[in-house]
Design a protein around this motif. Structure first.
Motif, short mmCIF file in Angstrom:
data_model
loop_
_atom_site.label_atom_id
_atom_site.label_comp_id
_atom_site.label_asym_id
_atom_site.label_seq_id
_atom_site.Cartn_x
_atom_site.Cartn_y
_atom_site.Cartn_z
N UNK A 1 27.05 -4.06 50.26
CA UNK A 1 25.84 -4.46 50.46
C UNK A 1 25.62 -6.08 50.66
N UNK A 2 26.43 -6.70 49.44
CA UNK A 2 26.31 -7.84 49.32
C UNK A 2 27.24 -8.91 50.45
N UNK A 3 28.38 -7.93 51.04
CA UNK A 3 29.07 -8.50 51.87
C UNK A 3 28.37 -8.48 53.17
N UNK A 4 27.44 -7.45 53.62
CA UNK A 4 26.67 -7.22 54.70
C UNK A 4 25.65 -8.20 54.59
N UNK A 5 25.14 -8.56 53.58
CA UNK A 5 23.82 -9.53 53.58
C UNK A 5 24.34 -10.89 54.02
N UNK A 6 25.75 -11.30 53.28
CA UNK A 6 26.06 -12.56 53.66
C UNK A 6 26.53 -12.57 55.13
N UNK A 7 27.01 -11.56 55.79
CA UNK A 7 27.24 -11.70 57.11
C UNK A 7 26.09 -11.88 57.97
N UNK A 8 25.22 -11.02 57.71
CA UNK A 8 23.92 -11.33 58.42
C UNK A 8 23.10 -12.63 58.53
N UNK A 9 23.40 -13.11 57.00
CA UNK A 9 22.93 -14.21 57.03
C UNK A 9 23.57 -15.39 57.76
N UNK A 10 24.84 -15.16 57.82
CA UNK A 10 25.82 -16.18 58.48
C UNK A 10 25.37 -15.93 60.12
N UNK A 11 25.08 -14.87 60.56
CA UNK A 11 24.82 -14.57 61.93
C UNK A 11 23.50 -15.18 62.34
N UNK A 12 22.59 -15.21 61.39
CA UNK A 12 21.17 -15.67 61.69
C UNK A 12 21.39 -17.10 61.72
N UNK A 13 22.16 -17.77 60.76
CA UNK A 13 22.23 -19.20 60.76
C UNK A 13 22.99 -19.69 62.06
N UNK A 14 23.87 -19.13 62.61
CA UNK A 14 24.54 -19.37 63.72
C UNK A 14 23.57 -19.43 64.90
N UNK A 15 22.68 -18.48 64.81
CA UNK A 15 21.68 -18.12 65.96
C UNK A 15 20.84 -19.53 66.14
N UNK A 16 20.51 -19.85 64.85
CA UNK A 16 19.29 -21.04 64.71
C UNK A 16 20.19 -22.32 65.03
N UNK A 17 21.52 -22.32 64.87
CA UNK A 17 22.08 -23.68 65.22
C UNK A 17 22.50 -23.53 66.78
N UNK A 18 22.60 -22.47 67.32
CA UNK A 18 23.10 -22.30 68.75
C UNK A 18 21.53 -22.64 69.55
N UNK A 19 20.52 -21.98 69.00
CA UNK A 19 19.23 -22.28 69.59
C UNK A 19 18.98 -23.79 69.87
N UNK A 20 19.25 -24.61 68.98
CA UNK A 20 19.39 -26.17 68.90
C UNK A 20 19.86 -26.84 70.00
N UNK A 21 20.90 -26.24 70.28
CA UNK A 21 21.90 -26.93 71.35
C UNK A 21 21.03 -26.86 72.65
N UNK A 22 21.36 -27.78 73.65
CA UNK A 22 20.70 -27.76 74.88
C UNK A 22 21.67 -26.92 75.83
N UNK A 23 21.10 -26.26 76.56
CA UNK A 23 21.95 -25.47 77.63
C UNK A 23 21.59 -26.29 78.75
N UNK A 24 22.84 -26.49 79.76
CA UNK A 24 22.70 -27.08 80.82
C UNK A 24 21.73 -26.27 82.17
N UNK A 25 21.19 -27.01 83.00
CA UNK A 25 20.43 -26.17 83.78
C UNK A 25 21.31 -25.77 84.87
N UNK A 26 21.23 -24.33 85.19
CA UNK A 26 22.07 -23.57 86.11
C UNK A 26 21.33 -23.64 87.55
N UNK A 27 21.58 -24.58 88.30
CA UNK A 27 20.93 -24.55 89.79
C UNK A 27 21.81 -24.81 90.75
#
Length: 140
Positions: free
Chosen positions: A114-140
């Protein structure tokens, strides 16, 4: 005789005290009196300490312990020489009492699933937060 425990007592001949001038408040009086105390205790050469306690004291990572195995404690907490002298002696007793009980052996443990799973879930959530901060180029 400085009593540490019921089985350990340090004779006065093993304690070397030096008195020096203390800094701090006191006006002109502080420039004339030697109220600070430096207590030296030769841990490595003391016949009063049992071998196991001497070994534990010498293995401590303490900046007050010299390379020769001498413990140097300075007391300048009070304006009175007698109180500083009692203070450094009490601190020496506390240091020695701190190594009277042998440290517990560490048992190797493994993290739970359970502690391993909590750690991995926390890492995934943190990665998503960081990814949402980056600018994605407009695809036009």
């Amino acid at each position: 005789m400085l009593t540490v425990s019921h089985s350990i007592a340090l004779p006065e001949s093993e304690l070397v005290e030096r008195f020096l001038r203390a800094d701090g408040p006191g006006g002109q009086h502080v420039n004339r009196t030697e109220s600070a105390v430096e207590l030296r205790f030769d841990v490595a050469g003391s016949p009063s300490l049992p071998e196991e306690i001497r070994t534990r004291l010498l293995q401590r990572r303490d900046r007050r312990l010299t390379a020769e195995g001498v413990l140097v404690i300075q007391g300048r907490r009070f304006r009175d020489q007698g109180r500083n002298r009692d203070d450094v002696r009490e601190r020496l007793v506390e240091i020695i009492r701190g190594v009277l009980v042998p440290p517990k052996k560490r048992l190797a443990t493994r993290p739970t699933r359970a502690s391993k799973e909590r750690r991995l879930v926390g890492k995934q959530q943190r990665g998503q937060i960081k990814q949402s901060r980056s600018r994605k180029p407009d695809l036009e």
